[in-house]
Scaffold this motif. Structure first.
Motif, PDB file in Angstrom:
ATOM      1  N   GLU A   9       0.830  -1.203   0.000  1.00  0.00           N
ATOM      2  CA  GLU A   9       0.000   0.000   0.000  1.00  0.00           C
ATOM      3  C   GLU A   9       0.870   1.260   0.000  1.00  0.00           C
ATOM      4  OE1 GLU A   9      -2.979   1.921   3.204  1.00  0.00           O
ATOM      5  OE2 GLU A   9      -3.449  -0.150   2.616  1.00  0.00           O
ATOM      6  N   ASP A  10       1.906   1.259   0.822  1.00  0.00           N
ATOM      7  CA  ASP A  10       2.800   2.419   0.876  1.00  0.00           C
ATOM      8  C   ASP A  10       3.657   2.540  -0.384  1.00  0.00           C
ATOM      9  OD1 ASP A  10       1.744   3.132   3.306  1.00  0.00           O
ATOM     10  OD2 ASP A  10       3.447   2.429   4.477  1.00  0.00           O
ATOM     11  N   ILE A  11       4.035   1.431  -0.974  1.00  0.00           N
ATOM     12  CA  ILE A  11       4.786   1.478  -2.231  1.00  0.00           C
ATOM     13  C   ILE A  11       3.908   2.063  -3.333  1.00  0.00           C
ATOM     14  CG2 ILE A  11       5.859   0.088  -4.056  1.00  0.00           C
ATOM     15  CD1 ILE A  11       6.926  -1.745  -1.785  1.00  0.00           C
ATOM     16  N   PHE A  12       2.636   1.685  -3.380  1.00  0.00           N
ATOM     17  CA  PHE A  12       1.728   2.257  -4.380  1.00  0.00           C
ATOM     18  C   PHE A  12       1.580   3.764  -4.160  1.00  0.00           C
ATOM     19  CE2 PHE A  12      -0.529  -2.097  -4.771  1.00  0.00           C
ATOM     20  CZ  PHE A  12       0.468  -2.548  -5.602  1.00  0.00           C
ATOM     21  N   LYS A  13       1.559   4.204  -2.908  1.00  0.00           N
ATOM     22  CA  LYS A  13       1.527   5.647  -2.626  1.00  0.00           C
ATOM     23  C   LYS A  13       2.813   6.307  -3.116  1.00  0.00           C
ATOM     24  CE  LYS A  13      -1.479   5.285   1.400  1.00  0.00           C
ATOM     25  NZ  LYS A  13      -1.521   5.341   2.880  1.00  0.00           N
ATOM     26  N   LEU A  14       3.928   5.595  -2.951  1.00  0.00           N
ATOM     27  CA  LEU A  14       5.205   6.103  -3.447  1.00  0.00           C
ATOM     28  C   LEU A  14       5.148   6.284  -4.965  1.00  0.00           C
ATOM     29  CD1 LEU A  14       8.259   6.755  -3.068  1.00  0.00           C
ATOM     30  CD2 LEU A  14       8.671   4.295  -3.295  1.00  0.00           C
ATOM     31  N   TYR A  15       4.608   5.309  -5.672  1.00  0.00           N
ATOM     32  CA  TYR A  15       4.468   5.437  -7.126  1.00  0.00           C
ATOM     33  C   TYR A  15       3.676   6.697  -7.480  1.00  0.00           C
ATOM     34  CZ  TYR A  15       5.557   0.347  -7.427  1.00  0.00           C
ATOM     35  OH  TYR A  15       6.104  -0.895  -7.336  1.00  0.00           O
ATOM     36  N   ASP A  16       2.650   6.990  -6.687  1.00  0.00           N
ATOM     37  CA  ASP A  16       1.809   8.152  -6.965  1.00  0.00           C
ATOM     38  C   ASP A  16       2.552   9.472  -6.842  1.00  0.00           C
ATOM     39  OD1 ASP A  16      -0.375   6.539  -7.507  1.00  0.00           O
ATOM     40  OD2 ASP A  16      -1.222   6.706  -5.483  1.00  0.00           O
ATOM     41  N   THR A  17       3.716   9.473  -6.203  1.00  0.00           N
ATOM     42  CA  THR A  17       4.490  10.716  -6.068  1.00  0.00           C
ATOM     43  C   THR A  17       5.311  11.032  -7.315  1.00  0.00           C
ATOM     44  OG1 THR A  17       6.468   9.673  -5.083  1.00  0.00           O
ATOM     45  CG2 THR A  17       4.696  10.350  -3.562  1.00  0.00           C
ATOM     46  N   ILE A  18       5.374  10.107  -8.251  1.00  0.00           N
ATOM     47  CA  ILE A  18       6.121  10.341  -9.491  1.00  0.00           C
ATOM     48  C   ILE A  18       5.357  11.372 -10.306  1.00  0.00           C
ATOM     49  CG2 ILE A  18       6.990   9.279 -11.617  1.00  0.00           C
ATOM     50  CD1 ILE A  18       7.227   6.655  -9.942  1.00  0.00           C
ATOM     51  N   GLU A  19       6.008  12.475 -10.612  1.00  0.00           N
ATOM     52  CA  GLU A  19       5.317  13.621 -11.205  1.00  0.00           C
ATOM     53  C   GLU A  19       4.846  13.383 -12.633  1.00  0.00           C
ATOM     54  OE1 GLU A  19       7.372  17.310 -10.674  1.00  0.00           O
ATOM     55  OE2 GLU A  19       7.765  16.888  -8.561  1.00  0.00           O
ATOM     56  N   ASN A  20       5.661  12.779 -13.436  1.00  0.00           N
ATOM     57  CA  ASN A  20       5.318  12.570 -14.838  1.00  0.00           C
ATOM     58  C   ASN A  20       4.300  11.441 -14.951  1.00  0.00           C
ATOM     59  OD1 ASN A  20       5.773  10.999 -17.451  1.00  0.00           O
ATOM     60  ND2 ASN A  20       6.833  12.920 -17.900  1.00  0.00           N
ATOM     61  N   ASP A  21       3.151  11.741 -15.571  1.00  0.00           N
ATOM     62  CA  ASP A  21       2.063  10.759 -15.671  1.00  0.00           C
ATOM     63  C   ASP A  21       2.503   9.474 -16.365  1.00  0.00           C
ATOM     64  OD1 ASP A  21       0.269  12.444 -14.406  1.00  0.00           O
ATOM     65  OD2 ASP A  21      -0.566  13.227 -16.272  1.00  0.00           O
ATOM     66  N   MET A  22       3.240   9.609 -17.459  1.00  0.00           N
ATOM     67  CA  MET A  22       3.666   8.423 -18.205  1.00  0.00           C
ATOM     68  C   MET A  22       4.627   7.580 -17.356  1.00  0.00           C
ATOM     69  SD  MET A  22       5.665   7.967 -21.826  1.00  0.00           S
ATOM     70  CE  MET A  22       4.285   8.397 -22.859  1.00  0.00           C
ATOM     71  N   ASN A  23       5.601   8.239 -16.717  1.00  0.00           N
ATOM     72  CA  ASN A  23       6.542   7.498 -15.867  1.00  0.00           C
ATOM     73  C   ASN A  23       5.832   6.836 -14.690  1.00  0.00           C
ATOM     74  OD1 ASN A  23       8.792   7.963 -17.397  1.00  0.00           O
ATOM     75  ND2 ASN A  23       9.514   9.680 -16.170  1.00  0.00           N
ATOM     76  N   ARG A  24       4.858   7.534 -14.123  1.00  0.00           N
ATOM     77  CA  ARG A  24       4.103   6.963 -13.011  1.00  0.00           C
ATOM     78  C   ARG A  24       3.397   5.674 -13.444  1.00  0.00           C
ATOM     79  NH1 ARG A  24       2.041  11.283 -11.349  1.00  0.00           N
ATOM     80  NH2 ARG A  24       0.256  11.328 -12.749  1.00  0.00           N
ATOM     81  N   GLN A  25       2.775   5.703 -14.602  1.00  0.00           N
ATOM     82  CA  GLN A  25       2.072   4.523 -15.102  1.00  0.00           C
ATOM     83  C   GLN A  25       3.045   3.409 -15.493  1.00  0.00           C
ATOM     84  OE1 GLN A  25      -1.227   4.414 -14.835  1.00  0.00           O
ATOM     85  NE2 GLN A  25      -1.121   2.272 -15.391  1.00  0.00           N
ATOM     86  N   LEU A  26       4.147   3.785 -16.149  1.00  0.00           N
ATOM     87  CA  LEU A  26       5.162   2.784 -16.507  1.00  0.00           C
ATOM     88  C   LEU A  26       5.732   2.114 -15.262  1.00  0.00           C
ATOM     89  CD1 LEU A  26       7.123   4.656 -19.329  1.00  0.00           C
ATOM     90  CD2 LEU A  26       5.718   2.596 -19.594  1.00  0.00           C
TER      91      LEU A  26
END
Length: 127
Positions: A9-26
């Protein structure tokens, strides 16, 4: 497995902090693909966590070798939970640090992460 669910759950929150939408999804997609491949290869909770963090340094924009920056970040990220032994943290660090080594390493768990990562990349190439 409660520890794994809390960490995920916390790792998924960490992913959400990635600013670039494409990088976040990748980042999310690739790490989840590797996680699911790892589930086929092992039942080790630490390896599942390593799969979810193995390339995080790349997606967070750290400079340097991605495996080493990801390993360092993962260890520091996980230390705050105070629910991992030193041996578990060292295992996660080493597995991530060695996962991009093209040569075979004499470390079974690192080879499992390499295999899961390669399978995930292969599947992602089709899409």
């Amino acid at each position: 497995m409660k520890r794994l669910e809390r960490i995920k759950e916390d790792i998924f929150k960490l992913y959400d902090t990635i600013e670039n939408d494409m990088n976040r999804q990748l980042c999310r997609n690739h790490h989840l693909h590797v996680y699911h491949e790892m589930e086929k290869l092992s039942n080790d909770e630490c390896l599942y966590i390593a799969a979810l963090l193995h390339d995080i340094g790349t997606y967070l924009g750290f400079r340097g070798k991605h495996a080493l920056t990801s390993a360092k970040f993962a260890k520091e990220f996980l230390e705050k939970y105070d629910c991992f032994s030193t041996e578990e943290l060292d295992l996660i660090y080493e597995v991530i640090a060695l996962h991009s080594n093209k040569d075979q390493v004499d470390f079974y768990e690192a080879e499992l992460l390499k295999q899961a990562d390669m399978k995930a990349h292969h599947l992602e190439d089709f899409f």
